[in-house]
Write a protein that holds these residues in place. Structure first.
Motif, PDB file in Angstrom:
ATOM      1  N   SER B  43     102.635  95.157 103.061  1.00 11.44           N
ATOM      2  CA  SER B  43     101.888  94.621 101.930  1.00 11.44           C
ATOM      3  C   SER B  43     102.201  93.149 101.699  1.00 11.44           C
ATOM      4  O   SER B  43     103.157  92.605 102.269  1.00 11.44           O
ATOM      5  N   ARG B  44     101.350  92.527 100.890  1.00 14.30           N
ATOM      6  CA  ARG B  44     101.595  91.200 100.328  1.00 14.30           C
ATOM      7  C   ARG B  44     101.831  91.409  98.849  1.00 14.30           C
ATOM      8  O   ARG B  44     101.115  92.184  98.207  1.00 14.30           O
ATOM      9  N   ILE B  45     102.799  90.687  98.293  1.00 14.32           N
ATOM     10  CA  ILE B  45     103.134  90.909  96.886  1.00 14.32           C
ATOM     11  C   ILE B  45     103.136  89.583  96.130  1.00 14.32           C
ATOM     12  O   ILE B  45     103.730  88.599  96.582  1.00 14.32           O
ATOM     13  N   ALA B  46     102.450  89.567  94.986  1.00 16.87           N
ATOM     14  CA  ALA B  46     102.492  88.426  94.073  1.00 16.87           C
ATOM     15  C   ALA B  46     103.474  88.770  92.956  1.00 16.87           C
ATOM     16  O   ALA B  46     103.416  89.869  92.386  1.00 16.87           O
ATOM     17  N   PHE B  47     104.374  87.814  92.648  1.00 16.86           N
ATOM     18  CA  PHE B  47     105.426  88.037  91.650  1.00 16.86           C
ATOM     19  C   PHE B  47     105.121  87.208  90.401  1.00 16.86           C
ATOM     20  O   PHE B  47     105.014  85.982  90.484  1.00 16.86           O
ATOM     21  N   LEU B  48     104.975  87.882  89.263  1.00 12.43           N
ATOM     22  CA  LEU B  48     104.673  87.192  88.005  1.00 12.43           C
ATOM     23  C   LEU B  48     105.742  87.556  86.975  1.00 12.43           C
ATOM     24  O   LEU B  48     105.719  88.665  86.417  1.00 12.43           O
ATOM     25  N   PRO B  49     106.690  86.649  86.715  1.00  7.39           N
ATOM     26  CA  PRO B  49     107.763  86.945  85.762  1.00  7.39           C
ATOM     27  C   PRO B  49     107.214  87.203  84.358  1.00  7.39           C
ATOM     28  O   PRO B  49     106.233  86.582  83.935  1.00  7.39           O
ATOM     29  N   LEU B  50     107.865  88.116  83.673  1.00  7.25           N
ATOM     30  CA  LEU B  50     107.453  88.525  82.314  1.00  7.25           C
ATOM     31  C   LEU B  50     108.708  88.688  81.487  1.00  7.25           C
ATOM     32  O   LEU B  50     109.254  89.789  81.403  1.00  7.25           O
ATOM     33  N   GLY B  51     109.205  87.599  80.923  1.00  8.25           N
ATOM     34  CA  GLY B  51     110.488  87.689  80.230  1.00  8.25           C
ATOM     35  C   GLY B  51     111.528  88.091  81.253  1.00  8.25           C
ATOM     36  O   GLY B  51     111.544  87.592  82.370  1.00  8.25           O
ATOM     37  N   GLY B  52     112.390  89.034  80.949  1.00  6.98           N
ATOM     38  CA  GLY B  52     113.411  89.461  81.897  1.00  6.98           C
ATOM     39  C   GLY B  52     112.899  90.453  82.926  1.00  6.98           C
ATOM     40  O   GLY B  52     113.654  90.931  83.756  1.00  6.98           O
ATOM     41  N   SER B  53     111.609  90.776  82.880  1.00 10.76           N
ATOM     42  CA  SER B  53     111.037  91.735  83.797  1.00 10.76           C
ATOM     43  C   SER B  53     109.989  91.030  84.672  1.00 10.76           C
ATOM     44  O   SER B  53     109.925  89.803  84.705  1.00 10.76           O
ATOM     45  N   GLU B  54     109.182  91.780  85.378  1.00  8.47           N
ATOM     46  CA  GLU B  54     108.239  91.163  86.304  1.00  8.47           C
ATOM     47  C   GLU B  54     107.053  92.088  86.543  1.00  8.47           C
ATOM     48  O   GLU B  54     107.195  93.296  86.581  1.00  8.47           O
ATOM     49  N   LEU B  55     105.900  91.464  86.721  1.00  4.63           N
ATOM     50  CA  LEU B  55     104.719  92.190  87.178  1.00  4.63           C
ATOM     51  C   LEU B  55     104.548  91.883  88.655  1.00  4.63           C
ATOM     52  O   LEU B  55     104.612  90.713  89.055  1.00  4.63           O
ATOM     53  N   GLU B  56     104.362  92.906  89.477  1.00  2.00           N
ATOM     54  CA  GLU B  56     104.125  92.685  90.901  1.00  2.00           C
ATOM     55  C   GLU B  56     102.740  93.208  91.256  1.00  2.00           C
ATOM     56  O   GLU B  56     102.415  94.362  90.975  1.00  2.00           O
ATOM     57  N   LEU B  57     101.933  92.345  91.876  1.00  2.00           N
ATOM     58  CA  LEU B  57     100.617  92.753  92.368  1.00  2.00           C
ATOM     59  C   LEU B  57     100.763  92.995  93.865  1.00  2.00           C
ATOM     60  O   LEU B  57     101.140  92.083  94.605  1.00  2.00           O
ATOM     61  N   VAL B  58     100.486  94.206  94.300  1.00  2.00           N
ATOM     62  CA  VAL B  58     100.754  94.622  95.681  1.00  2.00           C
ATOM     63  C   VAL B  58      99.432  94.881  96.390  1.00  2.00           C
ATOM     64  O   VAL B  58      98.652  95.745  95.979  1.00  2.00           O
ATOM     65  N   GLN B  59      99.197  94.119  97.451  1.00  2.00           N
ATOM     66  CA  GLN B  59      97.983  94.312  98.251  1.00  2.00           C
ATOM     67  C   GLN B  59      98.383  94.903  99.601  1.00  2.00           C
ATOM     68  O   GLN B  59      99.094  94.262 100.376  1.00  2.00           O
ATOM     69  N   PRO B  60      97.926  96.121  99.900  1.00  2.00           N
ATOM     70  CA  PRO B  60      98.286  96.722 101.196  1.00  2.00           C
ATOM     71  C   PRO B  60      97.712  95.892 102.350  1.00  2.00           C
ATOM     72  O   PRO B  60      96.604  95.360 102.245  1.00  2.00           O
ATOM     73  N   THR B  61      98.474  95.783 103.442  1.00  2.00           N
ATOM     74  CA  THR B  61      97.996  95.032 104.603  1.00  2.00           C
ATOM     75  C   THR B  61      97.779  95.933 105.814  1.00  2.00           C
ATOM     76  O   THR B  61      97.368  95.460 106.867  1.00  2.00           O
ATOM     77  N   ASP B  62      98.059  97.219 105.661  1.00  2.00           N
ATOM     78  CA  ASP B  62      97.869  98.171 106.765  1.00  2.00           C
ATOM     79  C   ASP B  62      97.160  99.403 106.189  1.00  2.00           C
ATOM     80  O   ASP B  62      97.724 100.096 105.335  1.00  2.00           O
ATOM     81  N   PRO B  63      95.938  99.675 106.673  1.00  2.00           N
ATOM     82  CA  PRO B  63      95.167 100.780 106.063  1.00  2.00           C
ATOM     83  C   PRO B  63      95.815 102.150 106.246  1.00  2.00           C
ATOM     84  O   PRO B  63      95.439 103.102 105.554  1.00  2.00           O
ATOM     85  N   ASP B  64      96.808 102.254 107.137  1.00  2.00           N
ATOM     86  CA  ASP B  64      97.460 103.544 107.345  1.00  2.00           C
ATOM     87  C   ASP B  64      98.709 103.738 106.485  1.00  2.00           C
ATOM     88  O   ASP B  64      99.350 104.779 106.553  1.00  2.00           O
ATOM     89  N   SER B  65      99.055 102.716 105.689  1.00  2.00           N
ATOM     90  CA  SER B  65     100.270 102.850 104.869  1.00  2.00           C
ATOM     91  C   SER B  65     100.017 103.772 103.685  1.00  2.00           C
ATOM     92  O   SER B  65      98.875 103.984 103.265  1.00  2.00           O
ATOM     93  N   GLY B  66     101.094 104.296 103.132  1.00  2.00           N
ATOM     94  CA  GLY B  66     100.990 105.176 101.966  1.00  2.00           C
ATOM     95  C   GLY B  66     100.308 104.484 100.800  1.00  2.00           C
ATOM     96  O   GLY B  66      99.465 105.067 100.109  1.00  2.00           O
ATOM     97  N   ILE B  67     100.638 103.217 100.587  1.00  2.00           N
ATOM     98  CA  ILE B  67     100.096 102.514  99.425  1.00  2.00           C
ATOM     99  C   ILE B  67      98.606 102.215  99.623  1.00  2.00           C
ATOM    100  O   ILE B  67      97.828 102.249  98.667  1.00  2.00           O
ATOM    101  N   ALA B  68      98.176 101.990 100.882  1.00  2.00           N
ATOM    102  CA  ALA B  68      96.744 101.785 101.155  1.00  2.00           C
ATOM    103  C   ALA B  68      95.971 103.084 100.901  1.00  2.00           C
ATOM    104  O   ALA B  68      94.865 103.074 100.357  1.00  2.00           O
ATOM    105  N   LYS B  69      96.573 104.195 101.286  1.00  2.00           N
ATOM    106  CA  LYS B  69      95.910 105.491 101.062  1.00  2.00           C
ATOM    107  C   LYS B  69      95.825 105.796  99.563  1.00  2.00           C
ATOM    108  O   LYS B  69      94.828 106.321  99.081  1.00  2.00           O
TER     109      LYS B  69
END
Lengths: 141, 141
Positions: B43-69
């Motif tokens: 995957s490709r991941i965008a990291f957006l800090p949110l105070g002491g935590s973070e939002l991560e936007l995850v884009q799958p890069t392999d259609p056979d991965s669990g996250i793509a499915k």
């Protein structure tokens, strides 16, 4: 400067708060700050602080509510994210200007007087996003 | 004392990071700390800090991965929560003792050397939960 600086809470919809607490409180060891009936939200909510943020376990109490239908359709799991916003009206104005879809025209007011609005998942990449006005910001002038 | 004190990040799976950033960064105004290719996570991941935590936007890069499915089956949206754990082995021992289902027998090691394990949604009330060892704890002795 976005005026958005904190993740207020993550809400998880569950069929049974006690069963969910068997994991989050009893096995994982999170503190339970309390469980509250929220008739205006047609749910019971368990509040589990997590550093400066919070996990909320939401159990629908009315089968006709939106959240109960969501649970029936998609099963239990993460329901929405809530971010704290310094100036809700300014944020709403900016979002409307960018064509972002909100779930209501104007903000709603919570029982404690705080104002909030929801951004539609269509505009966020699938996340129902609550924007909540107020909170303690570290760098308040 | 749970040894769990912080929400490290919320991961959102998206089909297209740039389209998602049009909301989270450009409209809402969150800071983008960076976008990183994570071949070992397919995957490709965008990291957006949110105070002491973070939002991560995850884009799958392999259609056979669990996250793509997952994306193909359920659409975009919240994918998992990650909590920081002080002592991962102690936490795993406690969870196994309570019959909690983990997605692997032993922890995995991230590229940066930190160790993690996932708790199965079946045991949490529908939430895929990452437990991540380390982090800066305010009250480190």
């Amino acid at each position: 400067m976005s005026g958005i600086e904190k993740l207020n809470h993550v809400a998880v919809v569950v069929a049974d708060i006690e069963a969910a607490l068997a994991f989050w409180r009893d096995a994982l060891g999170l503190e339970l700050a309390g469980v509250k009936d929220m008739p205006e939200q047609k749910s019971r909510i368990a509040f589990l602080p997590l550093g400066g943020s919070e996990l909320e376990l939401v159990q629908p109490t009315d089968p006709d509510s939106g959240i109960a239908k969501n649970l029936a359709k998609r099963g239990p799991g993460m329901h929405h994210l809530c971010l704290e916003v310094r100036d809700l009206d300014a944020t709403i104005g900016r979002l409307k200007g960018k064509g972002i879809r909100l779930t209501s025209e104007a903000p709603m007011t919570a029982a404690d007087g705080r104002r909030m609005i929801f951004v539609h998942p269509e505009s966020t990449g699938g996340v129902l996003l609550e924007l909540y006005e107020g909170g303690e910001f570290a760098e308040t002038p």
